[in-house]
Design a protein around this motif. Structure first.
Motif, PDB file in Angstrom:
ATOM      1  N   ASP A 165      -2.818  -9.501 -13.343  1.00 19.87           N
ATOM      2  CA  ASP A 165      -1.755  -9.972 -12.461  1.00 19.87           C
ATOM      3  C   ASP A 165      -0.967  -8.768 -11.920  1.00 19.87           C
ATOM      4  OD1 ASP A 165      -0.440 -12.527 -11.588  1.00 19.87           O
ATOM      5  OD2 ASP A 165       1.309 -11.465 -12.398  1.00 19.87           O
ATOM      6  N   GLN A 166      -0.628  -7.878 -12.834  1.00 19.28           N
ATOM      7  CA  GLN A 166       0.098  -6.652 -12.467  1.00 19.28           C
ATOM      8  C   GLN A 166      -0.723  -5.812 -11.492  1.00 19.28           C
ATOM      9  OE1 GLN A 166       2.350  -4.184 -14.529  1.00 19.28           O
ATOM     10  NE2 GLN A 166       3.673  -5.842 -15.230  1.00 19.28           N
ATOM     11  N   ARG A 167      -1.995  -5.660 -11.842  1.00 19.61           N
ATOM     12  CA  ARG A 167      -2.879  -4.814 -11.039  1.00 19.61           C
ATOM     13  C   ARG A 167      -2.983  -5.362  -9.613  1.00 19.61           C
ATOM     14  NH1 ARG A 167      -6.795  -4.546 -14.528  1.00 19.61           N
ATOM     15  NH2 ARG A 167      -8.026  -6.274 -13.705  1.00 19.61           N
ATOM     16  N   TYR A 168      -3.064  -6.670  -9.515  1.00 18.99           N
ATOM     17  CA  TYR A 168      -3.195  -7.277  -8.186  1.00 18.99           C
ATOM     18  C   TYR A 168      -1.993  -6.924  -7.322  1.00 18.99           C
ATOM     19  CZ  TYR A 168      -3.418 -10.541  -4.360  1.00 18.99           C
ATOM     20  OH  TYR A 168      -3.430 -11.063  -3.102  1.00 18.99           O
ATOM     21  N   TYR A 169      -0.792  -7.121  -7.867  1.00 21.23           N
ATOM     22  CA  TYR A 169       0.393  -6.874  -7.039  1.00 21.23           C
ATOM     23  C   TYR A 169       0.693  -5.390  -6.885  1.00 21.23           C
ATOM     24  CZ  TYR A 169       1.196 -11.852  -6.772  1.00 21.23           C
ATOM     25  OH  TYR A 169       1.050 -13.189  -6.499  1.00 21.23           O
ATOM     26  N   HIS A 170       0.197  -4.575  -7.804  1.00 23.24           N
ATOM     27  CA  HIS A 170       0.383  -3.137  -7.690  1.00 23.24           C
ATOM     28  C   HIS A 170      -0.518  -2.543  -6.633  1.00 23.24           C
ATOM     29  CE1 HIS A 170       3.118  -1.196 -10.493  1.00 23.24           C
ATOM     30  NE2 HIS A 170       2.911  -2.206 -11.318  1.00 23.24           N
ATOM     31  N   SER A 171      -1.757  -3.038  -6.573  1.00 19.60           N
ATOM     32  CA  SER A 171      -2.718  -2.263  -5.776  1.00 19.60           C
ATOM     33  C   SER A 171      -3.737  -3.080  -4.990  1.00 19.60           C
ATOM     34  CB  SER A 171      -3.466  -1.295  -6.703  1.00 19.60           C
ATOM     35  OG  SER A 171      -4.081  -2.038  -7.739  1.00 19.60           O
ATOM     36  N   GLN A 172      -3.628  -4.417  -5.007  1.00 19.02           N
ATOM     37  CA  GLN A 172      -4.663  -5.193  -4.310  1.00 19.02           C
ATOM     38  C   GLN A 172      -4.105  -6.241  -3.351  1.00 19.02           C
ATOM     39  OE1 GLN A 172      -6.516  -6.767  -7.838  1.00 19.02           O
ATOM     40  NE2 GLN A 172      -8.043  -5.142  -7.916  1.00 19.02           N
ATOM     41  N   ASN A 173      -2.808  -6.450  -3.339  1.00 20.53           N
ATOM     42  CA  ASN A 173      -2.251  -7.598  -2.628  1.00 20.53           C
ATOM     43  C   ASN A 173      -2.440  -7.554  -1.115  1.00 20.53           C
ATOM     44  OD1 ASN A 173      -0.586  -9.964  -2.235  1.00 20.53           O
ATOM     45  ND2 ASN A 173       0.952  -8.556  -1.444  1.00 20.53           N
ATOM     46  N   ALA A 174      -3.062  -8.581  -0.582  1.00 19.79           N
ATOM     47  CA  ALA A 174      -3.185  -8.802   0.864  1.00 19.79           C
ATOM     48  C   ALA A 174      -3.665 -10.230   1.040  1.00 19.79           C
ATOM     49  CB  ALA A 174      -4.192  -7.840   1.479  1.00 19.79           C
ATOM     50  N   ASN A 175      -3.558 -10.759   2.245  1.00 19.52           N
ATOM     51  CA  ASN A 175      -4.096 -12.105   2.434  1.00 19.52           C
ATOM     52  C   ASN A 175      -5.612 -12.018   2.595  1.00 19.52           C
ATOM     53  OD1 ASN A 175      -4.223 -14.877   2.672  1.00 19.52           O
ATOM     54  ND2 ASN A 175      -2.381 -14.969   3.935  1.00 19.52           N
ATOM     55  N   ILE A 176      -6.242 -13.125   2.217  1.00 20.89           N
ATOM     56  CA  ILE A 176      -7.709 -13.088   2.133  1.00 20.89           C
ATOM     57  C   ILE A 176      -8.368 -13.756   3.336  1.00 20.89           C
ATOM     58  CG2 ILE A 176      -7.897 -12.952  -0.380  1.00 20.89           C
ATOM     59  CD1 ILE A 176      -8.074 -16.044  -0.384  1.00 20.89           C
ATOM     60  N   HIS A 177      -9.629 -13.465   3.515  1.00 21.68           N
ATOM     61  CA  HIS A 177     -10.497 -14.139   4.503  1.00 21.68           C
ATOM     62  C   HIS A 177     -10.080 -13.926   5.952  1.00 21.68           C
ATOM     63  CE1 HIS A 177     -11.245 -17.159   1.046  1.00 21.68           C
ATOM     64  NE2 HIS A 177     -12.166 -16.217   1.028  1.00 21.68           N
ATOM     65  N   GLY A 224      -8.284 -10.641   7.149  1.00 18.52           N
ATOM     66  CA  GLY A 224      -7.924  -9.293   7.565  1.00 18.52           C
ATOM     67  C   GLY A 224      -9.154  -8.426   7.746  1.00 18.52           C
ATOM     68  N   VAL A 225      -9.067  -7.467   8.636  1.00 15.64           N
ATOM     69  CA  VAL A 225     -10.171  -6.512   8.743  1.00 15.64           C
ATOM     70  C   VAL A 225      -9.821  -5.248   7.969  1.00 15.64           C
ATOM     71  CG1 VAL A 225     -11.049  -7.303  10.962  1.00 15.64           C
ATOM     72  CG2 VAL A 225      -9.222  -5.596  10.917  1.00 15.64           C
ATOM     73  N   HIS A 226      -8.614  -5.218   7.425  1.00 14.64           N
ATOM     74  CA  HIS A 226      -8.194  -3.974   6.770  1.00 14.64           C
ATOM     75  C   HIS A 226      -8.640  -3.907   5.313  1.00 14.64           C
ATOM     76  CE1 HIS A 226      -4.841  -6.065   4.768  1.00 14.64           C
ATOM     77  NE2 HIS A 226      -4.639  -6.673   5.926  1.00 14.64           N
ATOM     78  N   TYR A 227      -8.494  -2.724   4.782  1.00 13.20           N
ATOM     79  CA  TYR A 227      -9.003  -2.399   3.443  1.00 13.20           C
ATOM     80  C   TYR A 227      -8.499  -3.352   2.355  1.00 13.20           C
ATOM     81  CZ  TYR A 227      -9.390   0.054  -1.025  1.00 13.20           C
ATOM     82  OH  TYR A 227      -9.622   0.356  -2.333  1.00 13.20           O
ATOM     83  N   LEU A 228      -7.167  -3.510   2.269  1.00 11.10           N
ATOM     84  CA  LEU A 228      -6.617  -4.330   1.175  1.00 11.10           C
ATOM     85  C   LEU A 228      -7.082  -5.776   1.273  1.00 11.10           C
ATOM     86  CD1 LEU A 228      -2.922  -3.142   0.575  1.00 11.10           C
ATOM     87  CD2 LEU A 228      -4.910  -2.882  -0.931  1.00 11.10           C
ATOM     88  N   SER A 229      -7.171  -6.273   2.489  1.00 15.58           N
ATOM     89  CA  SER A 229      -7.627  -7.654   2.653  1.00 15.58           C
ATOM     90  C   SER A 229      -9.057  -7.800   2.148  1.00 15.58           C
ATOM     91  CB  SER A 229      -7.529  -8.079   4.116  1.00 15.58           C
ATOM     92  OG  SER A 229      -7.994  -9.402   4.248  1.00 15.58           O
ATOM     93  N   GLU A 230      -9.838  -6.785   2.377  1.00 16.75           N
ATOM     94  CA  GLU A 230     -11.220  -6.831   1.883  1.00 16.75           C
ATOM     95  C   GLU A 230     -11.263  -6.795   0.357  1.00 16.75           C
ATOM     96  OE1 GLU A 230     -13.360  -3.705   3.814  1.00 16.75           O
ATOM     97  OE2 GLU A 230     -13.410  -4.782   5.729  1.00 16.75           O
TER      98      GLU A 230
END
Lengths: 429, 157
Positions: A65-77, A79-85
């Protein structure tokens, strides 16, 4: 009293593998994975026996949960950007884990929802409202949670269909012969619980599904209480739908999954409409997205879904067979302890049981039992457990319920038995 | 005294075992039902009011020791009292069990009802102690309705 150490072990399997690859269930190590178990409650070590309400979370899930909000959070499906991927990849990876966990045929048969309640509502709405009509019958059982009663009641009322209920015997076992008699050409849907939350009964769902299918009737299995205790194989069961919640499976709250056979999901109407679930929108007409996105409107609980995947990894590492064996041993031990206490009456004495010790104590109301146990650091649930018809069936207003999980110990059950002794002392019973 | 013995005082246990005024009244002027759907506690309070006084009171129902003792003690405390006295007692009792008024004099003013003051330490149990009181109170001031159902929840203490 507890043997578990306070050291937190990260990313370690809770199983010890020795030379000839035999594994042993390492309870100390498992308890080390769950930081909250080391809480002191009113000066006493926490004894958490309310696992049927919700389970505690291992460090692996908390870290995810921590890791997601620290380094992975973006909306899914979208975005063309890195985090969304990254977020989309992690989210879809979790879908694959759920698929494997319950042995579904395909990822797109797994729909992420808020929990079992939403999953059942989705089916009652998307299937029930579309395919039920006047005079049709829906069959549920006498031991359903309110969440597998009320949605069907509502849809039956709307469609003038009839809700029928499989009765149970005094041990809290479904009377299958009655179910067989109930099945008729009028039957259009069956929705039953796999493991009862208030009684612990394991229902013969495979048998129920086989009989229903013989009449071409689809079956939903409410697996909320099953998934953390028993191995579930939806293809072996051949159920049409299977619903469960993440939070009863060591994952965060607000996330769960609905499995549905693709050919049925395809024929159903969407439950909610909005973003992500569409293929194209004009003001004249909207076409819906393919499975599973047709049923995943709006931005869901992305971190929760990822956490669910991590929780599943955790369980698989410990081993479902090992969990089943260990918990059964605890259940047998607890049943023996409680049965030996004068005045205790166990509610739910089915031959096939998992994880639940529901009981009443002479004239002492369960809430009073709960408060006195709480003073001893022991957390149990008291009340009707959202199964009022079950309480009515047994002629009681409520029960005290101790529910087990893989991290509980015999020591904790001893503490429970001592606590019940204390209740008797206070009430002089 | 330990917190648990503070909560489950002898007086409370005794009222739970032998509740006072535990009876139905066919000729009641007012009837109130108190129900907590979360825990299933369910009581019916019967009131007979004459010359602005509680001429008679009875209750029926089932629930935990705290709710039953509280209902029993309430009937004993307000029988014979004027409507105004009941109102004042309701306010004081409510303040004490919700922990809003904790001086010893306030608790002493309540007489034996003060035995329920320990409930304030158990947030989950406050609504047990106040269930019968809320039901009685809701119907007491009703001019027209002679029966009323009060449903309590966790947000209502």
């Amino acid at each position: 009293m507890f043997t578990a150490g306070n050291t937190m072990k990260k990313n370690n399997s809770a199983m010890t593998v020795d030379a000839d690859k035999r594994v042993t269930f390492d309870i100390e190590r498992i308890r080390g994975d769950f930081p909250i178990l080391h809480t002191m409650v009113r000066g006493k070590p926490l004894v958490y026996l309310d696992n049927a309400a919700t389970t505690q979370k291992p460090l692996h899930v908390i870290d995810a949960d921590q890791r997601y909000y620290h380094s992975q959070n973006a909306n899914i499906h979208r975005g063309v950007h890195y985090l969304s991927e990254v977020a989309t990849f992690e989210y879809e990876k979790a879908r694959g884990k759920v698929k494997n966990f319950i042995n579904a045929a395909d990822n797109h048969e797994i729909i992420f929802v808020r929990g079992t309640t939403e999953a059942i509502n989705l089916v009652a709405h998307g299937y029930g409202r579309k395919f039920l009509s006047e005079g049709d019958e829906v069959i549920i059982s006498a031991m359903e949670h309110h969440s597998n009663i009320v949605p069907w009641q509502m849809v039956c009322e709307e469609k003038k269909a009839v809700l029928r209920v499989i009765p149970m015997n005094d041990d809290g076992e479904l009377i299958i012969e009655e179910f067989e008699k109930m099945l008729s050409p009028k039957t259009k849907f069956v929705s039953v619980v796999m493991v009862s939350n208030s009684l612990g009964t394991i229902n013969p769902v495979k048998e129920i599904i086989r009989s229903a299918h013989a009449q071409n009737v689809p079956v939903l299995v409410d697996g909320a209480q099953a998934v953390s205790h028993l191995k579930v194989d939806v293809r072996d069961l051949d159920c049409d739908f299977f619903a469960f919640s993440g939070h009863k499976l060591f994952a965060p709250t607000g996330v769960g999954a609905l499995y549905g056979k693709a050919e049925i999901l395809d024929r159903m109407d969407p439950y909610q409409c909005g973003g992500d679930m569409i293929e194209s929108v004009t003001f004249e007409k909207t076409t819906f997205n393919a499975l599973p996105y047709k049923f995943e409107a709006g931005t869901g609980n992305i971190a929760g879904v990822i956490g669910l995947g991590v929780a599943i990894d955790y369980i698989r590492r410990v081993g479902m067979d090992e969990i089943e064996t260990y918990e059964h041993e605890l259940l047998v031990y607890g049943t023996g302890l409680l049965s030996a206490i004068d005045g205790v009456r166990l509610i739910g004495t089915a031959k096939e049981k998992a994880g639940v010790l529901s009981f009443v104590l002479e004239t002492v109301h369960p809430h009073d039992i709960g408060t006195i146990l709480d003073m001893e650091g022991i957390a149990i649930r008291t009340g009707h457990h959202c199964t009022q018809p079950v309480m009515k069936r047994f002629g009681i207003p409520a029960t005290a319920r101790a529910s087990l999980s893989l991290y509980n110990t015999k020591d904790e059950l001893d503490a429970l038995a001592r606590g019940i002794g204390k209740v008797k002392e206070v009430f002089h019973s | 005294m330990s917190a648990i013995n503070e909560l489950y005082q002898q007086l409370i246990l005794e009222h739970n075992k032998s509740p006072r005024n535990f009876k139905t009244m066919d000729d009641a002027d007012k009837k109130a039902e108190g129900f907590n759907p979360l825990c299933g506690d369910h009581y019916t309070i019967f009131l007979k009011i004459k010359d602005n006084r509680i001429a008679d009171i009875g209750f029926q129902g089932a629930g935990c020791a705290i709710s039953k003792a509280s209902a029993s003690m309430m009937t004993a405390a307000i029988k014979g009292a004027t409507v105004e006295e009941v109102e004042a007692l309701f306010q004081k009792f409510h303040a004490v069990v919700t922990g809003k008024m904790t001086s010893d004099t306030d608790v002493e003013d309540l007489g034996s009802l003060g035995a329920l003051a320990g409930v304030a330490e158990f947030p989950a149990r406050i609504k047990c102690a106040s269930l019968a009181w809320h039901a009685m109170h809701s119907v007491l001031h009703e001019m027209n309705d002679s029966t009323k159902t009060v449903v309590t929840s966790d947000t209502m203490t």
